[in-house]
Design an enzyme around this catalytic site. Structure first.
Site, PDB file in Angstrom:
ATOM      1  N   GLU A 423       0.834  -1.188   0.000  1.00 22.19           N
ATOM      2  CA  GLU A 423       0.000   0.000   0.000  1.00 22.19           C
ATOM      3  C   GLU A 423       0.884   1.259   0.000  1.00 22.19           C
ATOM      4  O   GLU A 423       1.743   1.424   0.854  1.00 22.19           O
ATOM      5  CB  GLU A 423      -0.885  -0.054   1.257  1.00 22.19           C
ATOM      6  CG  GLU A 423      -1.577   1.217   1.585  1.00 22.19           C
ATOM      7  CD  GLU A 423      -1.969   1.271   3.069  1.00 22.19           C
ATOM      8  OE1 GLU A 423      -1.745   0.279   3.788  1.00 22.19           O
ATOM      9  OE2 GLU A 423      -2.471   2.317   3.476  1.00 22.19           O
ATOM     10  N   ASP A 496      -0.100  -2.150   6.104  1.00 21.74           N
ATOM     11  CA  ASP A 496       0.198  -1.664   7.446  1.00 21.74           C
ATOM     12  C   ASP A 496      -0.668  -2.396   8.455  1.00 21.74           C
ATOM     13  O   ASP A 496      -1.792  -2.787   8.153  1.00 21.74           O
ATOM     14  CB  ASP A 496      -0.130  -0.169   7.547  1.00 21.74           C
ATOM     15  CG  ASP A 496       0.974   0.673   6.919  1.00 21.74           C
ATOM     16  OD1 ASP A 496       2.093   0.159   6.796  1.00 21.74           O
ATOM     17  OD2 ASP A 496       0.691   1.826   6.546  1.00 21.74           O
ATOM     18  N   ASP A 498      -2.557  -1.419  10.610  1.00 26.07           N
ATOM     19  CA  ASP A 498      -3.533  -0.507  11.217  1.00 26.07           C
ATOM     20  C   ASP A 498      -4.862  -0.605  10.466  1.00 26.07           C
ATOM     21  O   ASP A 498      -5.004  -1.405   9.546  1.00 26.07           O
ATOM     22  CB  ASP A 498      -2.993   0.931  11.207  1.00 26.07           C
ATOM     23  CG  ASP A 498      -2.724   1.418   9.788  1.00 26.07           C
ATOM     24  OD1 ASP A 498      -3.205   0.763   8.828  1.00 26.07           O
ATOM     25  OD2 ASP A 498      -2.021   2.427   9.627  1.00 26.07           O
ATOM     26  N   ASP A 500      -6.431   1.325   8.335  1.00 26.57           N
ATOM     27  CA  ASP A 500      -6.400   1.593   6.894  1.00 26.57           C
ATOM     28  C   ASP A 500      -5.859   0.380   6.140  1.00 26.57           C
ATOM     29  O   ASP A 500      -6.365  -0.006   5.093  1.00 26.57           O
ATOM     30  CB  ASP A 500      -5.475   2.785   6.591  1.00 26.57           C
ATOM     31  CG  ASP A 500      -6.265   4.082   6.543  1.00 26.57           C
ATOM     32  OD1 ASP A 500      -7.489   4.020   6.840  1.00 26.57           O
ATOM     33  OD2 ASP A 500      -5.667   5.126   6.217  1.00 26.57           O
TER      34      ASP A 500
END
Ligand code: TSJ
Length: 634
Positions: A423, A496, A498, A500
């Site tokens: 990403e 990641d 997280d 997102d």
């Protein structure tokens, strides 16, 4: 031990081939063979019910998990001793190989093939078998060990009603492992209750203290409705097409078209599931095809600009077909494919006129079905056009056609090669520098990934990120998926740790699940596990994937130098070397393989989660992946 009489020795000799070569009679001495014993005894009780003499069947799996009792409320196996042979019908049934047929009296006998080998086979392979019969006001019993009668038939005392009860415990000198599978038995009994409507079957599982009662007056139609619900598919029409015929071939059929994109037909021969289909299914497909085409032609419903294929006619079709025939021949590795050629034309000949007649008498239903079929054809043609576009862009070996953002590896096309989807550009940059460029390719995603849950194929391919991914993979998608053109051995999502990152992984997995499910089934899709924390303790550096690992590392080093903890904000911040060591290096990294064990269930669960937020869906997918967690050291 009682001494053997001459007669007992004859019995032993008669059943000796069964004990010598059990595989010839029950297929093998593994779990499948063991359960054949149950099916054989249950089928006998079911036959009595189908002939109209019994209405209830009880099956008990005893606490030891290794013995079974089956009973019915039928006429009771005849017990009177034949003056000439000095044997009862019961004794003959249990001690003479292939004696079953002698007692048919024109009754409809359904079993055949591996099944219907006869109660004597079960008896021969049982350490102990006890047959109890109630008839003419008395209860009778005869006991056997390894097929040998332990005395004659005995009158136990007065009894009400009629029926047959058989207890048996398979012989451990024949079966290496005797452990009945309650779920398997339960499933089989439930299906039997659908295939033989009006019969009440109870299953008493004393291993787990669970009792079930299966009874379906609607028979196969109820089974079909259950299947449609289980598929999570909406029906295209309410009324189910039912067909039941007695005579030469006994046939029961229920059909319903749904909005599902594939066809689901469950077929049975003499109550035995035929997972690989065969001539009865062939006849069914032919009959449906002709009936529908004839209806479309006679009602001038032929669509313009699109041709209907045989698959279009049956897209979304859900069906249950059950036939009963005299001498079924099974074929194939698992003997679950019917091979009697005469059944094809028989089923075709029954289905075609009946379905056509039904369509003509249910015009609104027929119109809904035809509309569904035309839609299937148009969707197929649209998808092919979109596919040709992708194919044009991805002709293999043509480097110029690959997406500009792809940093390819030199070993693409081999099983060792890996495509990382990363990403963002900065993470992409780190990965590009940190990777092993011979076998690791990097495709950074910049734009938004489309939610492919309900988007059409052409919409999906308009999305630059997804079409780049398909182009890089080189294998096409949907019905035109071609595994031989896949350019990488593994597809690894690197996001990641997280929310997102979770969101993007979810969208990518949704896309893959919808349009490239074969990749998942082939076990080619993985989630990388980048660390969330860096923990420096003295001169040592540790990485933790999550809070739990962080806590574990801290606990391990308690009392030593004060740890310094860094939380990574994103992959972009990670030095290429660190990314290599923690996440990319096949020798040290951890990968999660994405697995779907039951596509039907998953499909439904995903549908249920559709309304929920992306991270809930991701957690669901992760949970599935977690089950298949593996340390990847290849
Ligand atoms: F497999 C088995 F033999 F062990 C067995 C047979 C097991 C169980 C649970 C049930 C049966 C069975 C057999 N139930 N009902 C019957 N019926 C007959 O064998 C029968 C009874 C009467 C007459 C008759 O002509 O009067 C004929 C038959 C075949």
């Amino acid at each position: 031990m009682a001494s053997y009489t001459a007669k007992d020795i004859t019995v032993l000799e008669g059943l000796e081939p069964v004990r010598k070569r059990p595989g010839m009679y029950i297929g093998g001495v593994g779990s499948a063979g063991l359960h054949h014993l149950v099916w054989e005894i249950v089928d006998n009780a079911v036959d009595e019910a189908m002939n109209g003499f019994a209405s209830s069947i009880g099956v008990t799996l005893h606490e030891d998990g290794a013995s079974i009792t089956v009973s019915d409320d039928g006429r009771g196996i005849p017990v009177d001793v034949h003056p000439k042979t000095k044997q009862s019908a019961l004794e003959v049934i249990f001690t003479v190989l292939h004696a079953g047929g002698k007692f048919e009296h024109g009754n409809y006998k359904t079993s055949g093939g591996l099944h219907g080998v006869g109660a004597s086979v079960v008896n021969a392979l049982s350490k102990e078998l006890v047959a109890t019969v109630r008839r003419d006001g008395f209860q009778w019993e005869q006991r056997f060990r390894q097929g040998v009668p332990q005395g004659g038939i005995t009158k136990l005392g007065p009894a009400r009603g009629t029926g047959t009860t058989v207890y048996f415990h398979p012989d451990s000198t024949i079966f290496p492992k005797i452990e009945f599978d309650a779920d398997l038995i339960r499933e089989r009994l439930e299906i039997a209750s659908y295939l033989h409507k009006g019969v009440r079957i109870t299953f008493d599982d004393q291993v787990s203290s669970r009792k079930d009662v299966f009874a379906h007056d609607e028979g196969i139609v109820a089974y079909l409705q259950k299947l449609v619900v289980a598929r999570g598919a909406r029906a295209v029409h309410d009324a189910v097409f039912p067909l039941s015929k007695e005579g030469g071939v006994r046939l029961d059929l229920a059909l319903q078209w749904t909005e599902a994109t594939d066809e689901l037909i469950r077929s049975y021969v003499n109550g035995i599931p035929t997972g690989s289909g065969g001539t009865h299914e062939g006849g069914l497909r032919a009959g449906i095809g002709k009936a529908i085409r004839n209806y479309i032609e006679t009602h001038n419903l032929t669509p313009k600009g699109v041709t209907l294929t045989a698959d279009d006619l049956r897209e979304g079709l859900t069906g249950v077909l059950s036939v009963f025939i005299a001498e079924p021949q099974f074929q194939g590795q698992t003997k679950d494919r019917l091979n009697n050629p005469e059944v094809q034309s028989a089923v075709d000949g029954l289905v075609r006129p009946a379905l056509e007649h039904w369509l003509n008498h249910n015009i609104s239903v027929a119109e809904a079905i035809v509309a569904r079929i035309v839609l299937a054809a148009r969707a197929r043609e649209a998808s092919r056009a979109a596919q040709q576009e992708v194919t044009r862009k991805t002709s293999p070996g043509n480097r110029l056609n690959l997406p500009g953002k792809l940093s390819d590896c030199t070993a693409s096309g081999t099983a060792e090669s890996e495509l990382f989807i990363v990403e963002g550009d900065s993470a992409g940059g780190s990965a590009k520098q940190g990777r092993d460029r011979t076998r690791q390719a990097i495709l950074p995603l910049r734009g938004k990934v489309l939610n492919a849950e309900s988007a059409s194929l052409s919409k999906v391919l308009e999305n630059k990120e997804l079409s780049d991914l398909v182009t890089a993979l080189g294998c096409g998608l949907g019905k035109n998926f071609d595994a031989t053109r896949l350019r990488y051995g593994k597809l690894i999502l690197l996001a990641d740790a997280d929310s997102d990152g979770h969101h993007i992984s979810t969208l990518l997995l949704t896309f893959i699940y919808r349009h490239l499910p074969q990749l998942i089934h082939m076990g080619r899709v993985y989630l990388a596990q980048p660390p969330l924390y860096r923990i420096d303790i003295g001169k040592e550096t540790h990485w933790a994937l999550d809070e739990a690992q962080k806590a574990a590392i801290l606990a391990q080093h308690k009392g030593r130098a004060t740890p310094e903890i860094t939380r990574f904000k994103g992959l972009g911040e990670m030095m290429p070397k660190v990314l290599w060591e923690t996440t990319l290096n096949p020798k040290t990294r951890r990968l999660l393989r994405v697995e779907i064990t039951d596509a039907l269930v998953t499909d439904r669960v995903i549908n249920e989660l559709m309304g929920k937020d992306a991270s809930a869906r991701f957690r669901f997918i992760m949970d599935r992946a977690e089950e298949a967690r593996e340390l990847d050291l290849t």
